[in-house]
Design a protein around this motif. Structure first.
Motif, PDB file in Angstrom:
ATOM      1  N   THR A  11       0.879  -1.316  -0.168  1.00  0.00           N
ATOM      2  CA  THR A  11      -0.013  -0.071  -0.195  1.00  0.00           C
ATOM      3  C   THR A  11       0.863   1.325   0.061  1.00  0.00           C
ATOM      4  N   ILE A  12       2.060   1.238   0.779  1.00  0.00           N
ATOM      5  CA  ILE A  12       2.719   2.338   0.804  1.00  0.00           C
ATOM      6  C   ILE A  12       3.723   2.501  -0.515  1.00  0.00           C
ATOM      7  N   LEU A  13       4.095   1.405  -0.967  1.00  0.00           N
ATOM      8  CA  LEU A  13       4.613   1.562  -2.467  1.00  0.00           C
ATOM      9  C   LEU A  13       3.674   2.057  -3.328  1.00  0.00           C
ATOM     10  N   LYS A  14       2.564   1.641  -3.635  1.00  0.00           N
ATOM     11  CA  LYS A  14       1.652   2.007  -4.527  1.00  0.00           C
ATOM     12  C   LYS A  14       0.814   3.427  -4.229  1.00  0.00           C
ATOM     13  N   SER A  15       1.070   3.684  -3.161  1.00  0.00           N
ATOM     14  CA  SER A  15       0.661   5.265  -2.831  1.00  0.00           C
ATOM     15  C   SER A  15       1.840   6.257  -3.189  1.00  0.00           C
ATOM     16  N   ILE A  16       3.120   6.005  -2.988  1.00  0.00           N
ATOM     17  CA  ILE A  16       4.145   6.583  -3.509  1.00  0.00           C
ATOM     18  C   ILE A  16       4.154   6.749  -5.143  1.00  0.00           C
ATOM     19  N   SER A  24      -3.874   9.612   3.691  1.00  0.00           N
ATOM     20  CA  SER A  24      -3.385  10.827   4.562  1.00  0.00           C
ATOM     21  C   SER A  24      -1.914  11.392   4.380  1.00  0.00           C
ATOM     22  N   GLY A  25      -1.530  12.477   4.540  1.00  0.00           N
ATOM     23  CA  GLY A  25      -0.093  12.915   4.245  1.00  0.00           C
ATOM     24  C   GLY A  25       0.088  13.387   2.982  1.00  0.00           C
ATOM     25  N   SER A  33       5.495  18.301  -4.610  1.00  0.00           N
ATOM     26  CA  SER A  33       4.569  17.468  -4.266  1.00  0.00           C
ATOM     27  C   SER A  33       4.188  16.426  -5.356  1.00  0.00           C
ATOM     28  N   LEU A  34       4.136  15.016  -5.182  1.00  0.00           N
ATOM     29  CA  LEU A  34       3.943  14.248  -6.259  1.00  0.00           C
ATOM     30  C   LEU A  34       2.829  14.595  -7.100  1.00  0.00           C
ATOM     31  N   THR A  35       1.764  15.120  -6.416  1.00  0.00           N
ATOM     32  CA  THR A  35       0.401  15.515  -7.113  1.00  0.00           C
ATOM     33  C   THR A  35       0.589  16.757  -8.202  1.00  0.00           C
ATOM     34  N   ASN A  36       1.757  17.393  -8.224  1.00  0.00           N
ATOM     35  CA  ASN A  36       1.929  18.452  -8.997  1.00  0.00           C
ATOM     36  C   ASN A  36       2.863  18.020  -9.982  1.00  0.00           C
ATOM     37  N   ILE A  37       3.441  16.853 -10.284  1.00  0.00           N
ATOM     38  CA  ILE A  37       4.114  15.970 -11.340  1.00  0.00           C
ATOM     39  C   ILE A  37       3.287  15.424 -12.328  1.00  0.00           C
ATOM     40  N   SER A  38       3.357  15.684 -13.295  1.00  0.00           N
ATOM     41  CA  SER A  38       2.572  14.972 -14.611  1.00  0.00           C
ATOM     42  C   SER A  38       3.013  13.446 -14.682  1.00  0.00           C
ATOM     43  N   TYR A  39       2.084  12.640 -14.978  1.00  0.00           N
ATOM     44  CA  TYR A  39       2.450  11.259 -15.330  1.00  0.00           C
ATOM     45  C   TYR A  39       3.369  11.096 -16.178  1.00  0.00           C
ATOM     46  N   LYS A  40       3.602  11.819 -17.318  1.00  0.00           N
ATOM     47  CA  LYS A  40       4.656  11.513 -18.122  1.00  0.00           C
ATOM     48  C   LYS A  40       5.990  12.060 -17.508  1.00  0.00           C
TER      49      LYS A  40
END
Length: 226
Positions: A11-16, A24-25, A33-40
């Motif tokens: 779960t930790i690895l798939k969240s990363i 959370s976190g 932040s990972l959410t600001n990085i595009s999938y590409k």
């Protein structure tokens, strides 16, 4: 990452790796932040090797490794990646026709082919016999040292984790029970608590799990080098 089955390592690895939504976190890649990085962009900086078996149709091992170049253009680096995992001789074979150990090496070559900054692996030594376990971990350690790649992985074999890791994370349910160097983490009390051992013990000197002491009166007394 070490810990019992179902403790949350995957779960930790798939969240990363953004395959699961964060409960959370936050996760940061360098200062972003990972959410600001595009999938590409993420696919060119992070490679992932999970335990799930991939299903392919009419693809050679060479073809599988080549998909690691998807974030880029061209096919440079494919042969080098296969050479890094000692898989040149199976490049033209059907991926579905090779052994589990060979498939794991091909998936690692595919990850290397992405030229990532981080490789994330979920139990990469599953399905492998001891020879290929050692070979795979040796390849990962060499890649980390020579190319400066960060390797983040979960392992069931705590003796191998103790020998190959720079840092250990002990995952136990909803908590990180311990974190530090192998010397800081691998103590008898820590490992026995992490795995709730009541039918054996952990020997920190040998890095191995021990069965309970045999009960009853001994019938043979062996003297060595007497």
């Amino acid at each position: 990452l070490i810990g019992p089955n179902g403790s949350g390592k995957s779960t930790i690895l798939k969240s990363i790796t953004r395959q699961l939504r964060l409960v959370s976190g936050k996760v940061f890649f360098d200062d972003t932040s990972l959410t600001n990085i595009s999938y590409k962009e993420l696919s060119s900086r992070m490679a992932v090797v999970l335990t799930e078996r991939i299903r392919t149709e009419l693809m050679t091992c060479h073809d599988i490794v080549a998909t690691g170049r998807y974030p880029y253009t061209g096919r440079l680096g494919i042969d080098e990646a296969m050479a890094a995992v000692h898989a040149q001789e199976i490049g033209n074979r059907d991926f579905n026709a090779i052994s589990d150990g060979q498939k794991q090496r091909i998936m690692l070559a595919r990850a290397i082919c992405q030229e990532p900054e981080i490789i994330v692996l979920d139990e990469p030594t599953s399905y492998l016999d001891i020879r290929y376990k050692l070979e795979l971990l040796d390849i990962l350690k060499r890649m980390a040292k020579e190319k400066g790649i960060t390797v983040l992985m979960s392992l069931h074999e705590i003796d191998l984790a103790q020998k190959c890791a720079d840092k250990i994370v002990c995952v136990r349910g909803e908590e990180i029970m311990a974190y530090g160097t192998p010397e800081e983490v691998f103590h008898e009390e820590t490992i026995e608590k992490l795995y709730d051992l009541d039918n054996g013990s952990y020997n920190p000197l040998s890095g191995s799990l021990e069965l309970k002491k045999t009960e009853g009166e001994p019938e043979v007394f062996v003297i060595s080098s007497g």
